[in-house]
Scaffold this motif. Structure first.
Motif, mmCIF file in Angstrom:
data_model
loop_
_atom_site.group_PDB
_atom_site.id
_atom_site.type_symbol
_atom_site.label_atom_id
_atom_site.label_comp_id
_atom_site.label_asym_id
_atom_site.label_seq_id
_atom_site.Cartn_x
_atom_site.Cartn_y
_atom_site.Cartn_z
ATOM 1 N N ILE A 45 53.293 49.475 54.923
ATOM 2 C CA ILE A 45 53.929 49.906 53.704
ATOM 3 C C ILE A 45 53.573 51.392 53.532
ATOM 4 O O ILE A 45 54.622 52.246 53.101
ATOM 5 N N SER A 50 58.395 48.394 56.548
ATOM 6 C CA SER A 50 58.379 47.038 55.899
ATOM 7 C C SER A 50 56.854 46.455 56.301
ATOM 8 O O SER A 50 56.428 46.923 57.191
ATOM 9 N N PHE A 232 60.323 44.951 49.031
ATOM 10 C CA PHE A 232 60.755 44.601 50.400
ATOM 11 C C PHE A 232 61.333 43.275 50.779
ATOM 12 O O PHE A 232 60.971 42.502 49.741
ATOM 13 N N THR A 233 61.992 43.092 51.674
ATOM 14 C CA THR A 233 62.497 41.908 52.118
ATOM 15 C C THR A 233 61.817 41.533 53.312
ATOM 16 O O THR A 233 61.898 42.349 54.290
ATOM 17 N N ILE A 234 60.840 40.532 53.285
ATOM 18 C CA ILE A 234 60.059 40.288 54.571
ATOM 19 C C ILE A 234 60.576 39.221 55.657
ATOM 20 O O ILE A 234 61.158 38.046 54.948
ATOM 21 N N LYS A 348 54.991 38.330 49.962
ATOM 22 C CA LYS A 348 55.786 38.921 49.044
ATOM 23 C C LYS A 348 55.182 38.923 47.665
ATOM 24 O O LYS A 348 55.428 39.763 46.819
#
Length: 558
Positions: A45, A50, A232-234, A348
């Motif tokens: 990060i 990501s 973020f989209t993990i 998340k």
């Protein structure tokens, strides 16, 4: 010269591998994998990618470095040292540019290993290493202020000074709950080792703060604590390999950055391996280690990863928990893979302030402020290199800092070598017991009238050549013969040869003769190859001073 032998430590370790060694490696690998998880997320990060890309780097690079490496206990993965470089590349060239630069760095590292240049990295001056390490630490700390205090800033300036100006201007937007989470995280990381040496403080902080943030958000309606999922989209799976389009223009633009990644990766990995050797008593293969680092940085970016190198903290964790062989490193990579696939979606919920706290501790440990303070008491030249490298790293970037720091260090080194080379003039007698090139002789060697003996003590290179020439010109008398004793000259470079050649030609015009005495085999071979022997005459290059004086008397008699 021996050719490079490809021999990973893993192959040697498996020859006499036992069940007991495997159980020890298994426990160490599991613990190191758990320790690596929060760091991989935080480094990912902070680098501008990501969080799963940090984990992917730890998995793939960690596996390759352990599989191919030259150290039994080295653990590889993303490290704090690369954060500043990666972030800058992404800002300027995007993630595709980072991919290309990392692949190029991987190729350079492999070449360093194949051509057996692993030991050369060790000659980079210590003040440079401390200067840019401390500079990186301060830069990492600076990048975490926004998340640590929950500041409401839409755009954070890129450069150091502008960042702090923006922070002070926006500090009134500080948010209480992110600040509490961040500071509690720091305290947990600091005090956990006092209660448990096995459980990493960063993991304790992430678990407890994630639970706290979830409770506050779900049951207390507090929404000011930003989490990884908010930003973020993990993707909790390993991506497919993708080869980038590498144009010549992009390669030229990113080549200096690739060199910086390669040099920094080499320094950090070999430093980590050396520290590990001091603890385990083993001896790593630096060239094999560089090949492993290169392979890791060549392959990992194809799967979306970031630059990786040997990590001192994780390597020491491996040793302290019983890691005996590279198998522990392989297990650590498998553990991270299982965590990514099985528990990836849960990441998340981790608060950004908690990760900021983790990186603040990482920055503090990297800062080496005690060493920095101690180096300030060293000679002024070392202090200058230290401070210049430090401030260039902080204010500009690491690429500039390494380039300028190494150039300055080289110049200062050459000046010191030049200062150690001295020239003396003898016009009367020579003590027979004062030199190794003199034949056994009880009586002092008398120098005939019209002969001068010059003695050079030290390397005859471009830093001293002009000094010698100036000293000879300053002599008022016109000696018929000048004997130059070179018994203490270990090597001569092109400038020294040019200087001697010019001196011989000038002496011939003045009607005087140059004689060399005590020339060692290495220097003699260089002079012969350059054609200097033909100019001076082989009879005027003598093995020791007795022969040189006899030759001088012979010339005088004619």
């Amino acid at each position: 010269m021996k050719t490079f032998e490809f021999r990973p430590k893993l192959f040697d370790a498996l020859k006499n591998y036992s069940k007991e060694a495997f159980l020890s490696d298994l426990m160490a690998g599991i613990i190191v994998g758990i320790v690596a998880l929060p760091l991989a997320i935080a480094f990912g990060i902070a680098s501008g990618v990501s969080p799963e890309k940090g984990i992917i780097t730890a998995i793939i690079a960690g596996f390759i470095i352990s599989f191919l490496g030259g150290s039994k206990v080295q653990i590889g993965g993303p490290t704090g040292a690369f954060i500043v470089i990666i972030y800058g590349i992404i800002q300027q060239y995007g993630e595709k540019g980072l991919l290309v630069a990392t692949i190029m760095a991987g190729v350079l590292l492999i070449l360093l290993g194949v051509f057996k240049l692993g030991t050369i990295i060790k000659f980079i001056p210590y003040p440079i290493v401390v200067g840019f390490t401390s500079g990186i630490a301060l830069t990492i700390f600076t990048t975490q202020i926004k998340d640590l205090f929950g500041l409401s800033m839409h755009i954070v300036p890129a450069d150091f000074i502008s960042k702090w100006i923006a922070y002070f201007q926006n500090f009134i937007t500080i948010s209480i709950w992110p600040t509490v989470v961040g500071l509690l995280s720091i305290l947990l990381i600091i005090y956990t080792p006092k209660f448990s040496k096995k459980i990493p403080g960063s993991l304790v902080a992430i678990v407890l703060m994630t639970v706290l943030a979830y409770i506050l958000k779900t049951y207390a309606g507090i929404t000011s604590i930003e989490t990884i999922g908010d930003r973020f989209t993990i993707n909790a799976s390993l991506p497919h390999a993708q080869v980038p389009n590498m144009s010549w223009e992009v390669i030229k633009a990113l080549f200096p950055t690739a060199i910086t990644i390669a040099v920094l990766g080499a320094i950090e990995s070999l430093l980590s391996a050396t520290v590990a050797d001091g603890v385990t008593g083993d001896k790593h293969n630096s060239n094999q280690e560089l090949i492993a680092q290169g392979a890791a940085n060549l392959i990992t970016p194809l799967f979306g990863g970031i630059p990786a190198t040997g990590a001192i903290a994780r390597t020491m964790t491996n040793i302290n928990n019983g890691g005996k062989s590279p198998v522990a490193g392989l297990i650590h990579a498998v553990v991270l893979l299982l965590i990514l696939v099985c528990l990836g979606p849960l990441t998340k919920h981790i608060p950004m302030a908690c990760l900021a706290g983790v990186l603040v501790i990482v920055a503090y440990n990297m800062s080496e402020w005690r060493t920095f303070r101690q180096l300030l008491k060293n000679p002024k030249s070392d202090v200058a290199v230290l401070l210049i490298t430090f401030f260039l790293t902080v204010i500009f970037d690491l690429t500039v800092a390494i380039e300028v720091g190494i150039v300055i260090a080289c110049l200062l080194f050459m000046r010191r070598v030049a200062e150690t080379t001295n020239i003396s003039v003898i016009t009367d007698e020579i003590d027979p017991n004062a030199g190794l090139d003199i034949a056994i002789n009880e009586e002092p060697l008398t120098i005939p009238e019209g002969v001068e003996v010059y003695e050079i003590n030290g390397p005859y290179f471009f830093g001293i050549a002009n000094k010698f020439e100036e000293q000879m010109v300053q002599m008022d008398d016109r000696a018929k013969i000048r004997i130059i004793r070179m018994r203490k000259v270990p090597f001569i470079d092109s400038t020294g040869i040019h200087n001697l050649t010019s001196l011989c030609r000038m002496s011939k015009k003045e009607g005087s003769q140059i004689i060399l005495s005590g020339v060692n085999e290495k220097v003699h071979a260089v002079l012969e190859k350059s054609g200097f022997n033909d100019l001076l005459g082989k009879e005027n290059i003598c093995s020791h001073i007795n022969i040189a004086l006899d030759r001088a008397k012979e010339i005088l008699s004619k």
